[in-house]
Design an enzyme around this catalytic site. Structure first.
Site, PDB file in Angstrom:
ATOM      1  N   GLU A 167       0.860  -0.773  -0.554  1.00 35.79           N
ATOM      2  CA  GLU A 167       0.101  -0.358  -0.047  1.00 35.79           C
ATOM      3  C   GLU A 167       0.586   1.299  -0.127  1.00 35.79           C
ATOM      4  O   GLU A 167       2.178   1.082  -0.642  1.00 35.79           O
ATOM      5  CB  GLU A 167      -1.474  -0.033   1.224  1.00 35.79           C
ATOM      6  N   HIS A 212      -8.441   9.888   2.948  1.00 35.41           N
ATOM      7  CA  HIS A 212      -8.281   8.626   2.170  1.00 35.41           C
ATOM      8  C   HIS A 212      -8.551   9.242   0.502  1.00 35.41           C
ATOM      9  O   HIS A 212      -9.313  10.027   0.322  1.00 35.41           O
ATOM     10  CB  HIS A 212      -9.019   7.568   2.810  1.00 35.41           C
ATOM     11  N   ARG A 237       0.092   8.746   1.881  1.00 36.61           N
ATOM     12  CA  ARG A 237      -1.255   8.542   1.727  1.00 36.61           C
ATOM     13  C   ARG A 237      -1.862  10.593   1.432  1.00 36.61           C
ATOM     14  O   ARG A 237      -2.311  10.799   0.458  1.00 36.61           O
ATOM     15  CB  ARG A 237      -2.050   8.343   2.807  1.00 36.61           C
ATOM     16  N   HIS A 265     -11.030   9.879   6.722  1.00 37.07           N
ATOM     17  CA  HIS A 265     -11.014   8.912   7.275  1.00 37.07           C
ATOM     18  C   HIS A 265     -10.200   7.865   8.649  1.00 37.07           C
ATOM     19  O   HIS A 265     -10.498   7.511   9.117  1.00 37.07           O
ATOM     20  CB  HIS A 265      -9.913   7.688   6.282  1.00 37.07           C
ATOM     21  N   ARG A 305      -0.220   8.529   8.858  1.00 34.70           N
ATOM     22  CA  ARG A 305      -0.078   7.007   9.446  1.00 34.70           C
ATOM     23  C   ARG A 305       0.366   6.707   8.225  1.00 34.70           C
ATOM     24  O   ARG A 305      -0.329   7.130   7.316  1.00 34.70           O
ATOM     25  CB  ARG A 305      -1.287   6.847   9.598  1.00 34.70           C
TER      26      ARG A 305
HETATM   27  C1  SIN Z   1      -7.387   0.802   2.571  1.00 36.75           C
HETATM   28  O1  SIN Z   1      -7.454  -0.086   2.593  1.00 36.75           O
HETATM   29  O2  SIN Z   1      -7.053   1.751   1.931  1.00 36.75           O
HETATM   30  C2  SIN Z   1      -6.914   1.884   3.947  1.00 36.75           C
HETATM   31  C3  SIN Z   1      -6.137   0.566   5.072  1.00 36.75           C
HETATM   32  C4  SIN Z   1      -5.458   2.104   6.198  1.00 36.75           C
HETATM   33  O3  SIN Z   1      -6.371   2.875   6.096  1.00 36.75           O
HETATM   34  O4  SIN Z   1      -5.040   1.370   6.768  1.00 36.75           O
END
Ligand code: SIN
Length: 554
Positions: A125, A245, A294, A355, A390
Site C-alpha cells: 500500500e 483517504h 497517503r 478517514h 499514518r
Molecule cells: C485501505 O484499505 O486503503 C485502508 C487501509 C488503512 O487505512 O490503513
C-alpha cells in the site's frame, strides 16, 4: 464553553468490575481478552459488538512478515510517512512487536489469505517499499479479525454491555480514574444512566470521522473517547493531523455520512489514478507514483481536480479483469456495482474523504494517559506512531500491539494497588449541552473550513462558527438539547471539532495530512513538535506547542 461533565440525571444503577474496556474494535477486544487474567473485565460498546471501524477495514494489517523484510525497513517507511513527527520509540515498539502480535492474532483464529505455497499473502500500500500488508477475505480484513476476536471473546468470561454510550470518567479525590458513567439503550440490560466502578479504564472508542460530513467511518465514530478524555483533563495531541483517504467512491456532490472505501490495496495491486482525459497524474509527482504516502496522493488528486475543474478523479483497474476483481476485491466490487459502477469495465470515480485520526489521547508506550488509571489504545489514542500522517495499514497493528502492552502494564499495576472500598463520587453535569439540531452544521463547517485544504481565514471562521453553534438558545434549551443520547453525542462531536479546528489554526505550516495553503512549506525551525490540547476548568480549550520530536525522526 465546553461542558466539563455530561452525566445527568444521577445514575439509576451501579456496577463493579476491575477493568472497564470501552470499545469493541481490534484494540478493545484484544485489551479485554488480554486483561482478563488480571481481573474481572467489563466491555462496553456503543452499538453492536461489530459495529465499529475495525469491521470496515479493507486493506489489512502491516507487519514485517516476509523473509525479505525487516522491522527496520517498516520503521523507516513509518517515519517517512510521519514527516518528522513520529515518536521513534513508539514506532520501534510497533514494528518490533508487530510480527509476533500478528502471529498471536492468527493463533486466536484469524485466517489471513495465503499464497499457493501456504505462506501469508502480502500486498503493498502507499508508502511501503515492501509487500507487508496481510489481508483476509481479499478486501475484508477487518471483518475477519473482528469475527475471530468475537469468537474468542465468547469463551473468555468477559461481561459485555452493548448499546451503551459512555459519558464521563469517574475519578477519586487524587484524580485517579475509578470508573465511568454511561447510558445504556439496549433491551435486557440495565437501562438509562448508570455508573460502573473500576480499578482501571481502557479507552478503545475508535475514531472521529463523523465530525466531517463525508467519511469512511461508520456512524458510531463520533470522537466520544477524545471528548471524554478532554473532559477528564487528559492531554490530547496531534489533532490537526486528520488523514483523508485518497480514494473513496464518489457518490455525487454533497454526499454525506459513511462513504464506500476503495482500498489502497487496489493501487497496491496496480490500479492507476487518471484524470478525465486518461492522464496518469501521479506519475512524476513522487517516485512511488500512486503508491506515494497517503497525504501526497491526496494532494495530487486535489491539485488535479482544481487544475481541471473536476469534482472527482478516476481509479482505473480495468486491466485486473473480472476474475481478479472477484477474488481479490469482492467487497469493493460489490459496493461499486451496488452504486452502478462496474470496475471491470470502467474506471471508478473517486474523491478523498476523512478517514483516520493520527492524533488522539496522548499515551506512553504502555498506553497510559496523563490521567492515572486511564489507558487508551487504537484510533482514540495518540501513541506517537503516526506523526503527521499514518502509514497505510499501521492502524490495526497499532491497536493490537498497544492493547497487548496495556494488558501487560495493568497486570503489574493492579497487583500492586489496593481495591478501593468507597464508590467514587458522582458529580452533577457541568456546562450546557449542544443542541442536536446543529449536528449537520458542525459537520459542514469542518468539511468546508477544516478539510483537506486549510487557510487561516477559514480556520478562524470555523472556530468562531463552532463557538456560536454551542451557544444556548436565548429562549432556553430546546427539547433536543436536554440530556439524552442525541445531545450527548453531538456535544462530543462539537468538543472534538472545536479542538481540531483550534489545533489546525495554530499550526502554521504544511506537514503530512495538515495542508495549509497559506503556509505551503514544512517548517522544522518553528513546528518540529507536538500540539497538545487540554480542556481547562472554565470549559475552554487550550492548545500548547512543545518542541519534542527528536532530530533523527526526519
Ligand atoms: C485501505 O484499505 O486503503 C485502508 C487501509 C488503512 O487505512 O490503513
Amino acid at each position: 464553553m465546553i461542558p466539563r461533565l455530561l452525566a445527568a440525571p444521577a445514575p439509576g444503577w451501579t456496577a463493579d468490575t476491575d477493568i472497564v474496556v470501552i470499545g469493541s474494535g481490534i484494540a478493545g477486544l484484544v485489551a479485554a481478552l488480554r486483561c482478563r487474567p488480571h481481573g474481572r473485565v467489563l466491555l462496553v460498546t456503543k452499538a453492536l459488538l461489530d459495529a465499529g471501524s475495525t469491521r470496515w477495514a479493507q486493506g489489512g494489517i502491516a507487519a514485517a512478515l516476509a523473509p525479505d523484510d525487516t522491522p527496520a525497513e517498516h520503521l523507516a517507511d513509518t517515519l517517512t510517512a510521519g514527516v518528522g513527527l513520529c515518536d521513534r520509540d513508539a514506532v520501534r515498539v510497533l514494528v518490533d512487536e508487530g510480527p509476533d502480535a500478528v502471529r498471536r492474532l492468527i493463533a486466536l483464529g484469524t485466517e489471513f489469505d495465503r499464497s499457493s505455497a501456504g505462506d501469508i499473502a502480502l500486498t503493498r500500500e502507499g508508502g511501503h517499499h515492501r509487500r507487508r500488508i496481510a489481508h483476509a477475505g481479499g478486501d475484508a480484513t477487518g471483518a475477519e479479525i473482528s469475527r475471530a476476536l468475537l469468537a474468542a471473546l465468547k469463551d473468555a468470561d468477559v461481561e459485555v454491555i452493548e448499546h451503551a454510550l459512555v459519558l464521563d470518567l469517574l475519578r477519586d479525590a487524587g484524580g485517579r480514574a475509578t470508573g465511568i458513567t454511561l447510558h445504556v439503550m439496549g433491551e435486557g440490560q440495565p437501562g438509562g444512566v448508570g455508573a460502573v466502578r473500576a480499578r482501571a479504564v481502557v479507552l478503545a472508542t475508535g475514531g472521529l470521522g463523523q465530525v466531517f460530513s463525508a467519511t469512511t467511518n461508520p456512524e458510531v465514530s463520533t470522537g466520544d473517547g477524545v471528548a471524554l478524555a478532554l473532559r477528564a483533563g487528559a492531554d490530547v495531541a496531534d489533532l490537526e493531523f486528520v488523514q483523508f483517504h485518497p480514494t473513496v467512491l464518489w457518490l455525487g456532490e454533497g454526499a454525506r455520512g459513511q462513504q464506500p472505501l476503495i482500498s489502497e490495496a487496489v493501487r497496491g495491486e496496480g490500479a492507476h489514478l487518471i484524470d478525465h482525459a486518461g492522464g496518469r497524474f501521479m506519475a512524476g509527482r513522487h517516485e512511488l507514483a500512486e503508491l506515494a504516502p497517503r497525504d501526497v496522493v491526496v494532494k495530487g488528486i486535489m491539485t488535479r481536480m482544481r487544475e481541471t475543474g473536476a469534482s472527482h478523479m478516476l481509479l482505473d483497474g480495468r486491466h485486473f479483469g473480472a476474475r481478479m476483481w472477484e477474488r481479490r476485491f469482492p467487497t469493493i466490487l460489490a459496493a461499486c456495482r451496488h452504486h452502478g459502477i462496474d470496475p471491470v469495465n470502467e474506471p471508478i470515480p473517486v474523491v478523498p474523504a476523512a478517514h483516520h485520526a493520527s492524533g488522539g489521547v496522548r499515551t506512553d508506550l504502555s498506553g497510559r494517559t496523563s490521567v492515572p488509571g486511564l489507558f487508551a489504545c487504537g484510533e482514540v489514542a495518540c501513541t506517537g506512531v503516526h506523526g503527521a500522517n499514518r502509514l497505510a495499514s499501521n492502524s490495526l497493528l497499532e491497536g493490537l500491539v498497544f492493547a497487548e502492552r496495556i494488558a501487560a502494564a495493568l497486570g503489574d499495576e493492579l497487583a500492586a494497588s489496593p481495591v478501593p472500598d468507597e464508590f467514587p463520587p458522582i458529580h452533577a453535569a457541568e456546562g450546557t449541552l449542544v443542541d442536536p439540531s446543529v449536528r449537520g452544521d458542525i459537520q459542514w463547517t469542518m468539511t468546508a473550513r477544516v478539510g483537506v485544504l486549510r487557510r487561516a481565514g477559514d480556520l478562524a471562521d470555523a472556530v468562531r462558527d463552532l463557538d456560536r453553534l454551542a451557544e444556548p438558545h436565548p429562549a432556553g434549551p430546546s427539547e433536543g438539547a436536554r440530556p439524552g443520547v442525541a445531545a450527548w453525542e453531538v456535544t462530543n462531536l462539537h468538543t472534538v471539532a472545536s479542538a481540531i479546528a483550534r489545533a489546525a489554526l495554530r499550526r502554521e505550516e504544511t506537514r503530512g495530512s495538515h495542508w495549509r495553503e497559506d503556509f505551503p512549506d514544512r517548517d522544522d525551525a518553528a513546528w518540529r513538535g507536538r500540539l497538545t490540547t487540554r480542556l481547562g476548568g472554565a470549559g475552554t480549550l487550550t492548545t500548547t506547542y512543545r518542541p519534542e520530536a527528536p532530530e533523527e525522526n526526519a
